[in-house]
Design a protein around this motif. Structure first.
Motif, PDB file in Angstrom:
ATOM      1  N   PHE A 504       0.905  -1.241   0.007  1.00 48.77           N
ATOM      2  CA  PHE A 504       0.016  -0.028   0.076  1.00 48.77           C
ATOM      3  C   PHE A 504       0.903   1.271   0.031  1.00 48.77           C
ATOM      4  O   PHE A 504       0.444   2.432  -0.618  1.00 48.77           O
ATOM      5  N   GLU A 505       1.990   1.209   0.681  1.00 47.72           N
ATOM      6  CA  GLU A 505       2.667   2.338   0.670  1.00 47.72           C
ATOM      7  C   GLU A 505       3.315   2.680  -0.459  1.00 47.72           C
ATOM      8  O   GLU A 505       3.207   4.094  -0.945  1.00 47.72           O
ATOM      9  N   LYS A 506       3.734   1.644  -1.286  1.00 49.62           N
ATOM     10  CA  LYS A 506       3.947   2.178  -2.687  1.00 49.62           C
ATOM     11  C   LYS A 506       2.867   2.694  -3.810  1.00 49.62           C
ATOM     12  O   LYS A 506       2.893   3.567  -4.368  1.00 49.62           O
ATOM     13  N   ARG A 507       1.626   2.082  -3.515  1.00 46.90           N
ATOM     14  CA  ARG A 507       0.355   2.523  -4.160  1.00 46.90           C
ATOM     15  C   ARG A 507       0.113   3.997  -3.716  1.00 46.90           C
ATOM     16  O   ARG A 507      -0.467   4.668  -4.602  1.00 46.90           O
ATOM     17  N   GLN A 508       0.255   4.284  -2.664  1.00 46.77           N
ATOM     18  CA  GLN A 508       0.002   5.591  -1.841  1.00 46.77           C
ATOM     19  C   GLN A 508       0.808   6.562  -2.678  1.00 46.77           C
ATOM     20  O   GLN A 508       0.257   7.728  -3.107  1.00 46.77           O
ATOM     21  N   GLU A 509       2.000   6.407  -2.908  1.00 48.44           N
ATOM     22  CA  GLU A 509       2.962   7.270  -3.465  1.00 48.44           C
ATOM     23  C   GLU A 509       2.441   7.414  -5.027  1.00 48.44           C
ATOM     24  O   GLU A 509       2.362   8.483  -5.540  1.00 48.44           O
ATOM     25  N   ALA A 510       2.038   6.361  -5.586  1.00 47.29           N
ATOM     26  CA  ALA A 510       1.657   6.680  -7.083  1.00 47.29           C
ATOM     27  C   ALA A 510       0.425   7.231  -7.031  1.00 47.29           C
ATOM     28  O   ALA A 510       0.104   8.071  -8.015  1.00 47.29           O
ATOM     29  N   ILE A 511      -0.528   7.120  -5.986  1.00 48.64           N
ATOM     30  CA  ILE A 511      -1.631   7.731  -5.978  1.00 48.64           C
ATOM     31  C   ILE A 511      -1.681   9.271  -5.943  1.00 48.64           C
ATOM     32  O   ILE A 511      -2.346  10.331  -6.468  1.00 48.64           O
ATOM     33  N   LYS A 512      -0.796   9.626  -5.151  1.00 49.73           N
ATOM     34  CA  LYS A 512      -0.308  10.866  -4.774  1.00 49.73           C
ATOM     35  C   LYS A 512       0.221  11.755  -6.334  1.00 49.73           C
ATOM     36  O   LYS A 512      -0.039  12.810  -6.595  1.00 49.73           O
ATOM     37  N   SER A 513       1.109  10.880  -6.755  1.00 46.41           N
ATOM     38  CA  SER A 513       1.606  11.375  -8.200  1.00 46.41           C
ATOM     39  C   SER A 513       0.372  11.361  -9.172  1.00 46.41           C
ATOM     40  O   SER A 513       0.688  12.349 -10.237  1.00 46.41           O
ATOM     41  N   ASN A 514      -0.536  10.738  -9.176  1.00 41.95           N
ATOM     42  CA  ASN A 514      -1.715  10.703  -9.854  1.00 41.95           C
ATOM     43  C   ASN A 514      -2.583  11.818  -9.731  1.00 41.95           C
ATOM     44  O   ASN A 514      -3.594  11.585 -10.396  1.00 41.95           O
ATOM     45  N   GLY A 515      -2.375  12.577  -8.795  1.00 38.43           N
ATOM     46  CA  GLY A 515      -3.329  13.555  -8.447  1.00 38.43           C
ATOM     47  C   GLY A 515      -4.441  13.156  -7.489  1.00 38.43           C
ATOM     48  O   GLY A 515      -5.640  13.803  -7.703  1.00 38.43           O
ATOM     49  N   GLY A 516      -4.152  12.347  -6.764  1.00 33.10           N
ATOM     50  CA  GLY A 516      -5.362  11.587  -5.943  1.00 33.10           C
ATOM     51  C   GLY A 516      -6.292  10.759  -6.602  1.00 33.10           C
ATOM     52  O   GLY A 516      -7.169  10.541  -5.897  1.00 33.10           O
ATOM     53  N   LYS A 517      -6.135  10.433  -7.898  1.00 34.65           N
ATOM     54  CA  LYS A 517      -7.203   9.588  -8.565  1.00 34.65           C
ATOM     55  C   LYS A 517      -6.645   8.115  -8.517  1.00 34.65           C
ATOM     56  O   LYS A 517      -5.475   7.754  -8.591  1.00 34.65           O
ATOM     57  N   PRO A 518      -7.679   7.394  -8.584  1.00 35.38           N
ATOM     58  CA  PRO A 518      -7.323   5.806  -8.756  1.00 35.38           C
ATOM     59  C   PRO A 518      -6.614   5.418  -9.673  1.00 35.38           C
ATOM     60  O   PRO A 518      -6.439   5.998 -10.717  1.00 35.38           O
ATOM     61  N   LEU A 519      -5.799   4.334  -9.422  1.00 43.12           N
ATOM     62  CA  LEU A 519      -4.757   3.854 -10.549  1.00 43.12           C
ATOM     63  C   LEU A 519      -5.490   2.806 -11.328  1.00 43.12           C
ATOM     64  O   LEU A 519      -6.196   1.948 -10.980  1.00 43.12           O
ATOM     65  N   SER A 520      -4.783   2.865 -12.537  1.00 42.08           N
ATOM     66  CA  SER A 520      -5.424   1.755 -13.561  1.00 42.08           C
ATOM     67  C   SER A 520      -4.474   0.553 -13.289  1.00 42.08           C
ATOM     68  O   SER A 520      -3.478   0.732 -12.805  1.00 42.08           O
TER      69      SER A 520
END
Length: 848
Positions: A504-520
Motif C-alpha cells: 500500500f505504501e508504494k501505491r499511496q505514493e503513486a496515487i499522490k503522483s496521479n493527482g489523488g485519482k485511482p490507479l489503472s
C-alpha cells in the motif's frame, strides 16, 4: 496584443483537447483496464473473524458489507463463521479456516483454502466461467452447480471433498480425478496423491445446519420477483422493507427505518478499495444491494430504491455491474472537489492541511435515468454496462457523458438537473479527514445549506484525495492473526493466478503522483515489477492425465489404523490415472483396493521411465488394458472430430485351436464374440502365438470376472494364483485417441544469436499452445464419454429400482392375498362353530 493572446490560448486549448482525445481514444476501444463487474460481499461474520486487505500486512476485524476482491484474505478463528455472497454462489467458512481470493474477475473465481472447512453452494455456472478451489495438495475445479464441502486438515497434507450435488475435478500430484454427486473422497499426500473413497453419509453438523438455514432464507426470498438474481444481497431486503408499485418507476423497495428524516448514503463510511477507489460501506444489515446497484428516488416524502430489473422473457438482459457508490458530488466554494488534494502522508497519518479552510466533501444519491460516471479509468463499454444494467437510461446520453467527462476530462456536469439534489436532506457532507480515513460519516457530518447545495455545480468524479492507510483497512480494530504455518502455507493451483499487488505504501505514493485519482491496471504494474514482489504461495499443478473416478476401498486388511468398514465392491471403477508409470509390485496377492498410483511395497519393481512423448515397444504377449481409457468400454465409437492414428497393415490371423484360451487377443472386459464398431480404431494386434495345451485341472482365466484386469487376483487367499514373478510389468497408460505430442521444435543456429533466441521463443510458445489445444480437445472428449457413461449408469439404476418396486409390489400383493384368505377362513370357522348357551346368574340368597 490581446487578440493574439486569445488566438494563442484558443490554439493551445484545441491542441490540448486533441492530445487528450489521442490519449483516451484507444482506451475507449479496449477494456483491459476495466475493473471487474462483480465483487464478493461480506454478508455474515460471527465470533472472531479477521480480514487482511490486499497489499497490507495488517489483520483487522471484518466488517459487514465490506466488498471483498482479488488478494483479500479472511481468517475465521476458533469460534468464527463467515458468509461471502457472489452473484452466482455462496461461500461459507467454518472455524479455524484460512481463505483468500487468488483471483476474482468477471469469468474467474479462484479461491485459496489454506486450512479448515469451506462450504460452497454454486447457484449458476456459465460455460465460460471457471470456479477453482486451491488447497495445499490439490486444485479442485467446480464443473456444475451444486453443493460442495471441502476440508483441509491441520497439517495441510490432506483434503476431503464431499459433494452433495454437482460434479468436479481434482488435479494434483500429476493425476486427475473426477468426483460426482454423493461422493466423499479424501486425497492425501503432496507430491503424489493417494485417493480414498468412503461411503457417502448424509450426516450434518452444526455448520451444515446453519448453512442450510441461510440457504432456505435465500430460496424463499420474495424480492426475486422484483430484482435481478445477479444483484448481490437482495435476499436481505425482505426482512427490512416492502415493495410498492409507483407510476413512474414500477416496483420500488422502501426500507423500514426508525430514524427521522432518514436518507441514503448517510450512515456508513468510505473505504478505499482498488481499483475502484473510494467505496461506500453502509452500516445497515441490508446495506449492500441498494448502494451498489440501481437508483434511489424520493416518492411521497419517503426514500425508495429502484432495483436493477430481473430477466424478462424476450428482452435483452445485461448482468448488473457493481459500482463503488452510485452518487454525484457537490462542488462549489465550500466543497473539496477540484480544489485540493488531501489525505494521508507517506506513513499513513491523516493530514487535512492540503484542503482550504472550510472546505468539505459532499454527495447525494443518483436518481433513475441519471448517468453514473466512474472516477477510475474505464472503457466506453464499461460505462454503458454499468448504467444500462442498473437503470433505464438512453445509451446516447451515456455516450455523451463518456465523451465530455472521461475523454475530455470535463469535471463539471452542465445542463443536467439532478432530481435528488434539491430534495431536503439528500446531500450528505463530511470533513476531508473523515472522508480519507474511513471514519463514520454520521459522527463527522457537516451541516449544509440547502439553498447552497440546490444550486451548486455537480461534479462527476470522486474528490481527488490521497487515502490514508486506515481507509484501506476500514473501521475494524486489530484482530487475531492466523497461525504462521497457515498464513505462509502454499497451495496447488491449476491456473496461475495474477501476481500480488504492490504494498500500500508504494501505491499511496503513486496515487499522490496521479493527482489523488485511482490507479489503472497498467499504472499498478508500473509501480513495481512483478518479479520484485513477494510471490504468492502458489504452486502450479503439473499437467495431469485424463481424470478418472476414485476407487472406493473394498478391503482394509492391509491399511493399519483404518476402521474395518464393510463397503460394497466397485470393480467397474477404474484406478486413477497418472503421468508417471505405475508401480508394479512383485507380490500380486496384495489388496485389490489400492489405486494404481499408490506406491507399492519397498521392494516393488518399477519400470524404466520413458521420456515425455516417447512410447516404448510392448512385448507381443503383454496384456494391454491401457490401450483405451479405463472408464470407457472398448466398443464405444470415437467422436467424429477425433484424429485417428494411422492403422497398421492388417496381419492375416492364424487359425486358433478350439480349446485355446486367448485372454490377450482382446480386452478382458469384452466378450470374444462381440464385434468392434466400424468406427473404432483397432490397436495393432501382435502375431498370434501358438497356444500350449492346457492341463485339464488348470484353472482357466475365464473363471474370473470379465471386468477385472488379468494381473489382479480374484481372491488374495486363492491358492491357484500364478507365480508373482511370472508377469511382466504393465506398460504406461496411453489413450488410443491421444496423438503423441510433437517434439519440441529447435531453430537451427545462425549468425544472429538474438534473432535465434526470439525465433526459438516463438516456436516454444506455438508448441505450448498446440499442446494446450490438444489437451483441451481430449479433455472435452473424455467429459462427453463420462457423461454418456453416467447416463447409461443412471438408466441401469433406474431400471433396477423399477424391478425392485415391481418385486416389492408383487410381494405386498401376495401378502395381502394371504392375509385376506386367513381372515376369510377365520370368519368361516366362526360361522360354523355352535353357539354356546348363555349361563344365567343364580338368584341372590334371601336376606335373613
Amino acid at each position: 496584443m490581446t487578440i493574439a493572446r486569445k488566438l494563442a490560448l484558443k490554439l493551445l486549448t484545441v491542441l490540448w483537447v486533441a492530445i487528450a482525445l489521442a490519449g483516451f481514444a484507444p482506451r475507449s476501444m479496449a477494456d483491459d483496464d476495466d475493473p471487474p463487474s462483480r465483487v464478493a460481499r461480506l454478508a455474515f461474520a460471527q465470533g472472531s473473524v479477521s480480514f487482511q486487505p490486499a497489499g497490507t500486512e495488517d489483520w483487522v476485524a471484518a466488517g459487514l458489507n465490506r466488498p471483498v476482491t482479488t488478494g483479500d484474505k479472511l481468517w475465521s478463528d476458533n469460534d468464527g463463521r463467515i458468509e461471502l455472497q457472489l452473484d452466482g454462489s455462496l461461500i461459507r467458512l467454518s472455524s479455524n479456516t484460512g481463505f483468500s481470493f487468488l483471483n476474482l474477475s468477471d469469468r474467474v473465481t479462484q479461491i485459496q483454502l489454506s486450512s479448515g472447512t469451506l462450504l460452497v453452494r454454486v447457484r449458476r455456472l456459465d460455460n465460460t466461467e471457471s470456479y477453482e478451489i486451491d488447497t495445499p495438495n490439490l486444485a479442485f475445479s467446480v464443473l456444475r452447480p451444486g453443493v460442495y464441502r471441502i476440508t483441509v486438515n491441520e497439517a495441510g497434507d490432506s483434503t476431503a471433498i464431499k459433494i452433495r450435488s454437482g460434479e468436479g475435478e481434482v488435479t494434483g500430484g500429476g493425476a486427475a480425478y473426477t468426483v460426482r454427486a454423493n461422493d466423499y473422497d479424501t486425497f492425501s499426500g503432496t507430491d503424489q496423491l493417494s485417493a480414498n473413497s468412503e461411503p457417502y453419509r448424509n450426516d450434518e453438523d452444526q455448520f451444515d445446519s446453519w448453512a442450510a438455514n441461510r440457504d432456505h432464507h435465500w430460496e424463499n426470498s420474495n424480492s426475486t420477483h422484483y430484482v435481478s438474481a445477479d444483484v448481490v444481497g437482495y435476499e436481505d431486503l425482505d426482512d427490512h422493507g416492502s415493495w410498492r408499485r409507483t407510476p413512474e418507476n414500477g416496483y420500488v423497495w422502501f426500507p423500514r427505518t426508525t430514524e427521522a428524516n432518514w436518507a441514503p448514503y448517510h450512515n456508513g463510511h468510505w473505504d478505499y478499495i482498488e481499483p475502484w477507489g473510494y467505496t461506500w460501506v453502509d452500516d445497515e444489515p441490508w446495506g449492500f444491494a441498494p448502494f451498489h446497484y440501481g437508483r434511489w428516488v424520493n416518492y411521497e416524502g419517503s426514500w425508495g430504491w429502484v432495483p436493477a430489473a430481473p430477466r424478462a422473457e424476450g428482452a435483452i438482459y445485461v448482468r448488473p455491474v457493481y459500482a463503488p457508490a452510485l452518487v454525484a458530488w457537490v462542488g462549489g466554494p465550500h466543497f473539496a472537489i477540484g480544489i485540493g488534494v488531501g489525505g494521508g502522508d507517506n506513513r499513513g497519518n491523516n493530514r487535512g492541511d492540503r484542503y482550504e479552510s472550510g472546505v468539505n466533501v459532499g454527495w447525494f444519491p443518483l436518481g433513475p435515468r441519471e448517468v453514473y460516471v466512474p472516477s477510475y479509468r474505464v472503457s466506453q463499454k464499461y460505462v454503458n454496462n454499468v448504467n444500462v444494467s442498473n437503470t433505464t437510461v438512453n445509451t446516447t446520453v451515456v455516450n455523451n457523458y463518456y465523451n465530455t467527462t472521461v475523454v475530455n476530462n470535463n469535471v463539471n456536469v452542465t445542463n443536467v438537473k439532478y432530481v435528488n439534489q434539491s430534495v431536503p436532506g439528500a446531500v450528505a457532507a463530511t470533513t476531508p479527514q473523515a472522508f480519507t480515513s474511513a471514519q463514520p460519516v454520521a459522527k463527522n457530518a457537516v451541516r449544509v445549506d440547502q439553498r447552497e447545495v440546490a444550486s451548486a455545480p455537480v461534479r462527476a468524479f470522486t474528490p481527488p484525495a490521497v487515502p490514508a492507510k486506515q481507509a484501506v483497512l476500514g473501521t475494524g480494530a486489530a484482530a487475531a492473526k492466523p497461525p504462521a504455518a497457515v498464513e505462509t502455507r502454499a497451495v496447488v493451483a491449476k491456473v496461475a493466478p495474477p501476481p500480488p499487488p504492490p504494498s500500500f505504501e508504494k501505491r499511496q505514493e503513486a496515487i499522490k503522483s496521479n493527482g489523488g485519482k485511482p490507479l489503472s491496471t497498467a499504472q499498478v504494474q508500473q509501480i513495481q515489477p512483478v518479479a520484485a514482489r513477494v510471490v504468492a504461495p502458489v504452486k502450479i499443478a503439473p499437467i495431469a492425465a485424463k481424470p478418472v473416478a476414485v476407487v472406493p476401498q473394498t478391503s482394509q486388511t492391509n491399511r493399519p489404523g483404518q476402521p474395518q468398514t464393510a463397503q460394497p465392491p466397485q470393480t467397474n471403477r477404474p484406478a486413477p490415472a497418472s503421468n508417471t508409470p505405475p508401480t508394479v509390485a512383485p507380490n500380486t496377492a496384495g489388496p485389490p483396493d489400492r489405486p494404481a498410483d499408490q506406491p507399492g511395497p519397498p521392494n516393488a519393481v518399477k519400470p524404466v521411465e520413458s521420456k515425455p512423448g516417447e512410447t516404448k515397444p510392448v512385448p507381443p504377449n503383454t496384456v494391454q488394458p491401457a490401450n483405451r481409457p479405463p472408464d470407457r468400454p472398448a466398443d464405444r465409437p470415437l467422436p467424429p472430430d477425433t484424429v485417428k492414428p494411422a492403422e497398421p497393415k492388417p496381419v492375416e490371423p492364424k487359425p486358433v485351436p478350439p480349446n485355446a484360451v486367448q485372454p490377450t487377443n482382446r480386452p478382458p472386459d469384452r466378450p470374444a464374440d462381440r464385434p468392434l464398431p466400424p468406427d473404432t480404431v483397432k490397436p495393432v494386434e501382435p502375431k498370434p502365438v501358438e497356444p500350449k495345451p492346457v492341463p485339464p485341472n488348470t484353472v482357466q482365466p475365464n473363471n474370473r470376472p470379465p471386468d477385472r484386469p488379468v494381473d489382479r487376483p480374484s481372491n488374495p487367499n486363492n491358492a491357484s494364483q500364478p507365480a508373482p514373478g511370472s508377469r511382466p510389468a504393465a506398460p504406461p497408460a496411453v489413450h488410443p485417441n491421444e496423438v503423441p505430442p510433437p517434439p519440441r521444435p529447435v531453430v537451427p543456429p545462425s549468425a544472429n544469436a538474438q534473432l535465434d533466441a526470439k525465433h526459438q521463443q516463438e516456436q516454444d510458445q506455438l508448441h505450448a499452445k498446440q499442446i494446450q489445444e490438444r489437451q483441451a480437445i481430449q479433455q472435452q472428449q473424455e467429459q462427453e464419454h463420462a457423461k454418456i457413461a453416467q447416463q447409461q449408469a443412471d438408466a441401469a439404476k433406474k431400471q433396477q429400482i423399477e424391478q425392485q418396486h415391481q418385486q416389492q409390489t408383487q410381494q405386498l400383493l401376495q401378502k395381502h392375498a394371504g392375509e385376506q384368505k386367513a381372515l376369510q377362513e377365520k370368519q368361516q370357522q366362526e360361522r360354523q362353530a355352535p353357539t354356546k348357551p348363555k349361563k344365567e346368574n343364580p338368584p341372590p340368597p334371601p336376606k335373613p
